[in-house]
Design a protein around this motif. Structure first.
Motif, PDB file in Angstrom:
ATOM      1  N   CYS A 163    -128.724  31.821 -41.064  1.00  0.00           N
ATOM      2  CA  CYS A 163    -127.839  30.699 -40.873  1.00  0.00           C
ATOM      3  C   CYS A 163    -126.926  30.492 -39.688  1.00  0.00           C
ATOM      4  CB  CYS A 163    -126.968  31.243 -42.054  1.00  0.00           C
ATOM      5  SG  CYS A 163    -125.599  29.477 -42.524  1.00  0.00           S
ATOM      6  N   GLN A 186    -124.596  30.617 -47.142  1.00  0.00           N
ATOM      7  CA  GLN A 186    -124.069  29.003 -47.220  1.00  0.00           C
ATOM      8  C   GLN A 186    -125.510  28.090 -47.809  1.00  0.00           C
ATOM      9  OE1 GLN A 186    -123.276  27.046 -43.601  1.00  0.00           O
ATOM     10  NE2 GLN A 186    -123.692  25.587 -43.856  1.00  0.00           N
ATOM     11  N   GLU A 209    -122.665  42.194 -33.878  1.00  0.00           N
ATOM     12  CA  GLU A 209    -122.069  41.500 -33.410  1.00  0.00           C
ATOM     13  C   GLU A 209    -122.275  42.950 -32.198  1.00  0.00           C
ATOM     14  OE1 GLU A 209    -120.844  39.148 -32.682  1.00  0.00           O
ATOM     15  OE2 GLU A 209    -119.785  38.907 -34.967  1.00  0.00           O
ATOM     16  N   LEU A 217    -116.463  43.030 -36.912  1.00  0.00           N
ATOM     17  CA  LEU A 217    -117.247  44.255 -37.876  1.00  0.00           C
ATOM     18  C   LEU A 217    -118.903  43.333 -37.986  1.00  0.00           C
ATOM     19  CD1 LEU A 217    -114.566  44.473 -40.521  1.00  0.00           C
ATOM     20  CD2 LEU A 217    -114.929  45.971 -39.224  1.00  0.00           C
ATOM     21  N   TYR A 220    -118.431  42.693 -43.422  1.00  0.00           N
ATOM     22  CA  TYR A 220    -117.618  42.024 -43.440  1.00  0.00           C
ATOM     23  C   TYR A 220    -117.347  41.362 -44.768  1.00  0.00           C
ATOM     24  CZ  TYR A 220    -118.786  37.201 -41.609  1.00  0.00           C
ATOM     25  OH  TYR A 220    -119.206  35.623 -41.622  1.00  0.00           O
ATOM     26  N   HIS A 222    -117.283  37.829 -47.556  1.00  0.00           N
ATOM     27  CA  HIS A 222    -117.582  36.674 -46.987  1.00  0.00           C
ATOM     28  C   HIS A 222    -116.999  36.049 -48.263  1.00  0.00           C
ATOM     29  CE1 HIS A 222    -119.593  33.623 -44.154  1.00  0.00           C
ATOM     30  NE2 HIS A 222    -118.179  33.105 -44.468  1.00  0.00           N
ATOM     31  N   TYR A 328    -126.560  22.452 -39.197  1.00  0.00           N
ATOM     32  CA  TYR A 328    -126.130  22.204 -40.070  1.00  0.00           C
ATOM     33  C   TYR A 328    -125.387  21.435 -40.380  1.00  0.00           C
ATOM     34  CZ  TYR A 328    -123.224  26.285 -40.197  1.00  0.00           C
ATOM     35  OH  TYR A 328    -122.002  27.299 -40.435  1.00  0.00           O
ATOM     36  N   GLU A 350    -109.490  32.931 -35.716  1.00  0.00           N
ATOM     37  CA  GLU A 350    -110.136  31.913 -36.503  1.00  0.00           C
ATOM     38  C   GLU A 350    -110.131  33.435 -37.897  1.00  0.00           C
ATOM     39  OE1 GLU A 350    -114.061  31.000 -35.652  1.00  0.00           O
ATOM     40  OE2 GLU A 350    -115.067  30.585 -37.387  1.00  0.00           O
ATOM     41  N   GLY A 353    -114.137  29.165 -40.759  1.00  0.00           N
ATOM     42  CA  GLY A 353    -115.790  28.195 -40.652  1.00  0.00           C
ATOM     43  C   GLY A 353    -115.824  27.439 -41.794  1.00  0.00           C
ATOM     44  N   PHE A 395    -117.060  25.628 -46.436  1.00  0.00           N
ATOM     45  CA  PHE A 395    -116.707  27.018 -46.108  1.00  0.00           C
ATOM     46  C   PHE A 395    -116.987  28.385 -46.129  1.00  0.00           C
ATOM     47  CE2 PHE A 395    -113.798  25.966 -49.289  1.00  0.00           C
ATOM     48  CZ  PHE A 395    -112.855  27.513 -49.816  1.00  0.00           C
ATOM     49  N   GLY A 396    -116.663  29.474 -45.143  1.00  0.00           N
ATOM     50  CA  GLY A 396    -116.627  30.509 -45.158  1.00  0.00           C
ATOM     51  C   GLY A 396    -115.475  31.069 -45.083  1.00  0.00           C
ATOM     52  N   GLY A 398    -113.438  34.302 -44.116  1.00  0.00           N
ATOM     53  CA  GLY A 398    -113.179  35.771 -43.648  1.00  0.00           C
ATOM     54  C   GLY A 398    -112.429  36.633 -44.287  1.00  0.00           C
ATOM     55  N   ARG A 401    -110.697  39.159 -41.679  1.00  0.00           N
ATOM     56  CA  ARG A 401    -109.251  38.420 -40.901  1.00  0.00           C
ATOM     57  C   ARG A 401    -108.182  37.745 -41.607  1.00  0.00           C
ATOM     58  NH1 ARG A 401    -113.040  35.847 -36.946  1.00  0.00           N
ATOM     59  NH2 ARG A 401    -114.906  37.243 -36.015  1.00  0.00           N
TER      60      ARG A 401
HETATM   61  O1  NSS Z   1    -119.539  31.865 -38.958  1.00  0.00           O
HETATM   62  S1  NSS Z   1    -118.681  31.099 -39.865  1.00  0.00           S
HETATM   63  O2  NSS Z   1    -117.579  31.095 -39.022  1.00  0.00           O
HETATM   64  N1  NSS Z   1    -119.199  30.409 -40.474  1.00  0.00           N
HETATM   65  C1  NSS Z   1    -120.044  30.694 -41.280  1.00  0.00           C
HETATM   66  O3  NSS Z   1    -120.603  31.545 -41.579  1.00  0.00           O
HETATM   67  C2  NSS Z   1    -120.765  29.603 -42.509  1.00  0.00           C
HETATM   68  N2  NSS Z   1    -122.203  29.128 -42.618  1.00  0.00           N
HETATM   69  C3  NSS Z   1    -119.934  29.486 -43.839  1.00  0.00           C
HETATM   70  C4  NSS Z   1    -119.938  28.203 -44.848  1.00  0.00           C
HETATM   71  O4  NSS Z   1    -119.612  27.553 -44.026  1.00  0.00           O
HETATM   72  N3  NSS Z   1    -120.252  29.099 -45.478  1.00  0.00           N
HETATM   73  O5  NSS Z   1    -118.001  32.475 -40.563  1.00  0.00           O
HETATM   74  C5  NSS Z   1    -117.136  32.216 -41.192  1.00  0.00           C
HETATM   75  C6  NSS Z   1    -115.608  33.739 -41.427  1.00  0.00           C
HETATM   76  C7  NSS Z   1    -114.809  33.465 -39.753  1.00  0.00           C
HETATM   77  O6  NSS Z   1    -114.787  32.114 -39.935  1.00  0.00           O
HETATM   78  C8  NSS Z   1    -114.644  34.486 -39.538  1.00  0.00           C
HETATM   79  O7  NSS Z   1    -113.768  34.100 -40.093  1.00  0.00           O
HETATM   80  C9  NSS Z   1    -115.383  35.412 -40.526  1.00  0.00           C
HETATM   81  O8  NSS Z   1    -116.624  34.526 -41.199  1.00  0.00           O
HETATM   82  N4  NSS Z   1    -116.278  36.390 -40.077  1.00  0.00           N
HETATM   83  C10 NSS Z   1    -116.147  37.247 -39.527  1.00  0.00           C
HETATM   84  N5  NSS Z   1    -115.836  38.311 -40.129  1.00  0.00           N
HETATM   85  C11 NSS Z   1    -115.199  39.637 -39.498  1.00  0.00           C
HETATM   86  N6  NSS Z   1    -116.358  40.126 -38.760  1.00  0.00           N
HETATM   87  C12 NSS Z   1    -117.100  39.310 -38.259  1.00  0.00           C
HETATM   88  N7  NSS Z   1    -118.565  39.853 -37.331  1.00  0.00           N
HETATM   89  C13 NSS Z   1    -117.233  38.035 -38.305  1.00  0.00           C
HETATM   90  N8  NSS Z   1    -117.852  37.045 -38.350  1.00  0.00           N
HETATM   91  C14 NSS Z   1    -118.045  36.009 -38.749  1.00  0.00           C
END
Ligand code: NSS
Length: 427
Positions: A163, A186, A209, A217, A220, A222, A328, A350, A353, A395-396, A398, A401
């Motif tokens: 994705c 998503q 990562e 992480l 995590y 989501h 997308y 962030e 997203g 949106f997603g 974390g 975070r």
């Molecule tokens: O890559 S994102 O910015 N967006 C998505 O995955 C979309 N497909 C979500 C959606 O629209 N349904 O990741 C979303 C959030 C991002 O803002 C962080 O808060 C968190 O996910 N995120 C992470 N948190 C912890 N560790 C890692 N590696 C990480 N990557 C993204």
């Protein structure tokens, strides 16, 4: 004698004869008196046992060690001098289990030792408070979604496609074929809006990562949502209302825990609407402040830290260039996409997203090709645009975070009991 939890006493709900079941967090011996700091998973409280009151039984306490399990009966009393404002005057007790010497001492330990002993370190009141705040965040999210007409769904964790691009995919041998651990629910949520309308899910997401950072992480939690008939502007309002509700809920339910990490009034001051700024403005500000960044680049950790420091409320950065974002996202014009990241303030970065989704099949195919994806794997996703396509957004968030920012922690690994990062999956 009633069985009570320590939190009942600290909340002023049990000032009488009580029975507490817990573990010795700390113990101090004085002449004819023993001070036990007891923890039971809901809080900690000081218990005072005196030889003059306990007689011969007092001797049994001499064997007691940290982390021993014990049942204490006594009187709960308000005392301003005691940590937490209450203490227990012990009248009787049963030692259930005398613990071996606990490896986590009062002295300083290095981070590697603490991570190797994470299963024991988690007993500390600090981690208990973080996990309880996280419980409220997850509960607050579910509550808000339910009250606002979203249905919770259960997307898969094993997937045949990516994705968020190939560079952070965990590959898996799926009965001899290649599969991946989900980076995001998503694409599946997008399929489910046609069946249910507004949907959300709370699932683990995985990102390989490959660098050590304070905010990444490998695994995590989501929180993701998808809404049909919704523009990016409306999507941002949904995110804002959700995050605002969660902050209020943490303030209502977890003020005591929160006070261990920050002055709660800093969160009380947060108001809606959250500020909104454009990606282009951010680039200008960064360039003026000597950052070596050009229009088109994604924001790195340092740049995000600098911008985030300027705010004390979460805020949005809108309309990134399409090259910096996933395939997308819907185009705003030739260069930009209809998206926004929600950034946590105070130097965090962030947290969400989100975007409006592209509805044109041909544009999607072109973007997938540009990213060298195998179109075959996305046939099912492209079908969603062929049968009853509508404008939609999502949106997603974390979860970790958000906990990281709310608890003002140094490192994101402290937001999750058993962190998975590049060099660690033990314990
Ligand atoms: O890559 S994102 O910015 N967006 C998505 O995955 C979309 N497909 C979500 C959606 O629209 N349904 O990741 C979303 C959030 C991002 O803002 C962080 O808060 C968190 O996910 N995120 C992470 N948190 C912890 N560790 C890692 N590696 C990480 N990557 C993204």
């Amino acid at each position: 004698m009633v069985d009570v939890k320590i939190s009942d006493i600290l909340d002023g709900k049990a000032e009488s004869d009580v029975q507490l079941k817990g573990w010795v967090w700390n113990i101090r011996f004085g002449g004819g008196i023993v001070f036990i700091v007891l923890r039971d998973g809901t809080g900690t409280i000081q218990c005072i046992a005196k030889k003059e009151e306990l007689g011969d039984k007092f001797k049994e306490l001499e064997n007691l060690t940290r982390e021993s399990s014990i049942v204490i009966r006594g009187r709960a009393k308000k005392d301003e001098r005691a940590p937490g404002g209450y203490e227990i005057h012990c009248k009787d007790f049963d030692i259930v289990y005398v613990s071996e010497e606990f490896p986590i001492g009062k002295k300083e330990h290095g981070p590697a030792f603490l991570l190797d002993n994470r299963h024991l370190v988690l007993r500390s009141p600090r981690y208990a408070a973080i996990m309880r705040i996280k419980d409220t965040i997850l509960h607050g999210a579910r509550e808000w979604f339910r009250e606002n007409g979203f249905t919770e769904v259960t997307p898969p964790i094993i997937s045949g496609n990516s994705c968020e691009g190939g560079s952070t995919l965990f590959e898996l041998n799926y009965f001899g074929k290649k599969a991946y651990l989900s980076q995001s629910a998503q694409l599946y949520l997008e399929a489910l809006i046609f069946s249910l309308g507004k949907v959300y899910s709370i699932t683990p997401s995985f990102r390989a990562e490959k660098s050590r950072t304070r905010r990444h992480l490998a695994e995590y939690w989501h929180i993701e949502a998808e809404e049909p008939w919704t523009t990016e502007e409306e999507n941002e309002k949904i995110e804002e209302n959700l995050v605002f509700h969660i902050i209020r809920k943490v303030l209502d339910e977890r003020k005591r825990e929160l006070s261990m990490f920050r002055d709660p009034s800093t969160l009380e001051r947060i108001q809606k609407p959250f500020p909104r700024i454009k990606y282009s403005e951010v680039i200008n500000t960064l360039q003026k402040n000597g950052y070596d960044i050009k229009w088109g680049d994604d924001l790195g950790a340092d740049e995000e830290y600098f911008i985030s420091k300027k705010f004390d409320s979460p805020f949005f950065i809108q309309n990134f260039p399409k090259e910096a974002k996933a395939f997308y996202m819907k185009r705003l014009d030739e260069k930009l996409v209809k998206c926004a990241d929600m950034i946590a303030p105070e130097g965090y970065g962030e947290m969400i997203g989100g975007s409006e989704r592209e509805t044109d099949v041909d544009v999607l195919i072109k973007r997938l090709e540009e990213q060298e994806e195998n179109i075959e794997n996305y046939k099912w996703y492209l079908d969603l645009r062929r049968y009853g396509s509508v404008s939609h957004s999502g949106f997603g968030l974390g979860t970790e975070r958000m906990v990281w920012w709310i608890c003002k922690l140094d490192h994101i690994r402290d937001t999750i009991p058993f962190p998975r990062v590049i060099n660690r999956y033990y314990p």
